[in-house]
Write a protein that holds these residues in place. Structure first.
Motif, short mmCIF file in Angstrom:
data_model
loop_
_atom_site.label_atom_id
_atom_site.label_comp_id
_atom_site.label_asym_id
_atom_site.label_seq_id
_atom_site.Cartn_x
_atom_site.Cartn_y
_atom_site.Cartn_z
N LYS A 54 78.76 82.86 71.94
CA LYS A 54 79.87 83.23 72.81
C LYS A 54 80.99 82.20 72.69
O LYS A 54 80.74 81.01 72.47
CB LYS A 54 79.41 83.31 74.27
CG LYS A 54 78.29 84.32 74.53
CD LYS A 54 78.76 85.75 74.30
CE LYS A 54 77.66 86.75 74.67
NZ LYS A 54 78.08 88.14 74.40
N PRO A 55 82.24 82.61 72.88
CA PRO A 55 83.36 81.67 72.86
C PRO A 55 83.23 80.65 74.00
O PRO A 55 82.71 80.97 75.08
CB PRO A 55 84.59 82.56 73.07
CG PRO A 55 84.15 83.93 72.69
CD PRO A 55 82.70 84.01 73.03
N VAL A 56 83.68 79.44 73.74
CA VAL A 56 83.65 78.39 74.76
C VAL A 56 85.01 77.72 74.83
O VAL A 56 85.79 77.76 73.87
CB VAL A 56 82.55 77.34 74.47
CG1 VAL A 56 81.17 77.96 74.58
CG2 VAL A 56 82.76 76.71 73.11
N LYS A 57 85.26 77.06 75.95
CA LYS A 57 86.49 76.31 76.12
C LYS A 57 86.23 74.84 75.81
O LYS A 57 85.21 74.28 76.21
CB LYS A 57 87.01 76.46 77.56
CG LYS A 57 87.46 77.87 77.90
CD LYS A 57 88.03 77.94 79.31
CE LYS A 57 88.54 79.34 79.63
NZ LYS A 57 89.12 79.43 81.00
N ILE A 58 87.17 74.23 75.10
CA ILE A 58 87.08 72.82 74.75
C ILE A 58 87.83 72.01 75.80
O ILE A 58 88.95 72.37 76.20
CB ILE A 58 87.69 72.57 73.35
CG1 ILE A 58 86.94 73.39 72.31
CG2 ILE A 58 87.65 71.09 72.99
CD1 ILE A 58 85.48 73.06 72.15
N PRO A 59 87.24 70.91 76.29
CA PRO A 59 87.91 70.09 77.31
C PRO A 59 89.26 69.57 76.84
O PRO A 59 89.46 69.30 75.65
CB PRO A 59 86.93 68.94 77.54
CG PRO A 59 85.61 69.44 77.06
CD PRO A 59 85.91 70.39 75.93
N GLN A 60 90.17 69.42 77.79
CA GLN A 60 91.52 68.98 77.48
C GLN A 60 91.55 67.62 76.81
O GLN A 60 92.36 67.36 75.91
CB GLN A 60 92.36 68.97 78.76
CG GLN A 60 93.84 68.70 78.54
CD GLN A 60 94.51 69.78 77.70
OE1 GLN A 60 94.12 70.94 77.75
NE2 GLN A 60 95.54 69.39 76.95
N ASN A 61 90.65 66.70 77.22
CA ASN A 61 90.67 65.36 76.64
C ASN A 61 90.28 65.37 75.16
O ASN A 61 90.69 64.49 74.40
CB ASN A 61 89.75 64.42 77.42
CG ASN A 61 88.28 64.80 77.30
OD1 ASN A 61 87.91 65.94 77.55
ND2 ASN A 61 87.44 63.85 76.92
N ILE A 62 89.52 66.37 74.74
CA ILE A 62 89.18 66.53 73.31
C ILE A 62 90.37 67.15 72.58
O ILE A 62 90.76 66.69 71.49
CB ILE A 62 87.93 67.40 73.14
CG1 ILE A 62 86.72 66.74 73.79
CG2 ILE A 62 87.66 67.66 71.66
CD1 ILE A 62 86.29 65.43 73.17
N LEU A 63 90.96 68.18 73.16
CA LEU A 63 92.10 68.84 72.53
C LEU A 63 93.25 67.86 72.29
O LEU A 63 93.94 67.94 71.26
CB LEU A 63 92.60 70.00 73.39
CG LEU A 63 91.67 71.21 73.55
CD1 LEU A 63 92.29 72.22 74.48
CD2 LEU A 63 91.36 71.83 72.20
#
Length: 245
Positions: A116-125
């Motif tokens: 399933k798709p997941v969201k990447i944390p902002q601090n990683i992006l």
């Protein structure tokens, strides 16, 4: 920006003496994977959270397909990154700076256990380098099937040699399969009446595993050929590839 050098070998050529589209996608995959691996912080996050990145679409604009023995340089970079998707350009040049292929690729961050798709944390992006997008025409990632009757072909089974380490058909293999259903005068561009492919749009919809059945369909209209690779279940489509001439 990440750069990769390659020399065109005989194994990359098609019957027309030019680089196969599938081989072009192989090169795109190599450059993007090496680029991702060079971002150690991202790889560490992927390992700790069972996350990977799967390609959902590609747009290839082809100035010309390289020939045997040419030395190429591939430049790839991320031009946008959201919490669920990343977008990259890859440019294939000759050593003399002639641009052969320009590509835009969309990838989704996927949980490898649930698919399933997941969201990447902002601090990683925020750590992912972003560069200006290349100046090219950007088309919607979904390939629209025309409202005309399809030509249908005998089904085929996914073979072991189609599968990569993800246990699915490799992205480039979909192109090899699709090219087999191009009309002969569309494929054999040898300067004797054949046509040159100018653009390829690829929408990857569902993964195909070994022994899955593929049901190819072909649509020809205007200056386009669309190859739809469906499954045994009529509600499943593995990939749709649009060739523009």
């Amino acid at each position: 920006m990440f750069s990769l050098e390659r020399k065109i070998g005989y194994s990359s050529l098609g019957a027309n003496g030019k680089m196969r589209i599938g081989a072009v996608v192989d090169y795109l995959q190599d450059s993007s994977n090496f680029h991702l691996q060079s971002m150690h912080f991202l790889q560490e996050y992927f390992r700790e959270n069972d996350v990977g990145m799967y390609v959902v679409s590609r747009q290839l604009d082809i100035e010309r397909l390289p020939r045997y023995g040419e030395d190429l340089v591939l430049n790839t970079f991320t031009h946008e990154c959201k919490n669920m998707y990343g977008f990259r350009n890859t440019l294939i040049y000759t050593q003399s700076k002639e641009l052969c292929v320009k590509a835009n690729t969309t990838g989704a961050f996927i949980n490898l256990k649930t698919a399933k798709p997941v969201k990447i944390p902002q601090n990683i992006l925020e750590q992912i380098p972003i560069e200006p997008k290349f100046n090219m025409e950007y088309l919607p990632r979904k390939v629209k099937i025309p409202d005309i009757d399809a030509e249908k072909f005998d089904e085929l089974k996914v073979r072991r040699y189609h599968i990569d380490s993800n246990r699915h058909i490799n992205n480039a293999k979909f192109l090899d399969i699709a090219e087999d259903f191009l009309p002969e005068d569309y494929y054999y561009d040898c300067g004797n009446g054949g046509r040159s492919i100018k653009r390829v749009m690829i929408e990857y919809k569902s993964p195909a595993s070994q022994s899955d059945v593929i049901k190819p369909e072909r649509y020809i209209y205007d200056n386009k050929v669309i190859i739809k690779l469906g499954g045994a279940d009529e509600n499943v489509t593995f990939a749709v590839i649009e060739f523009t001439y």
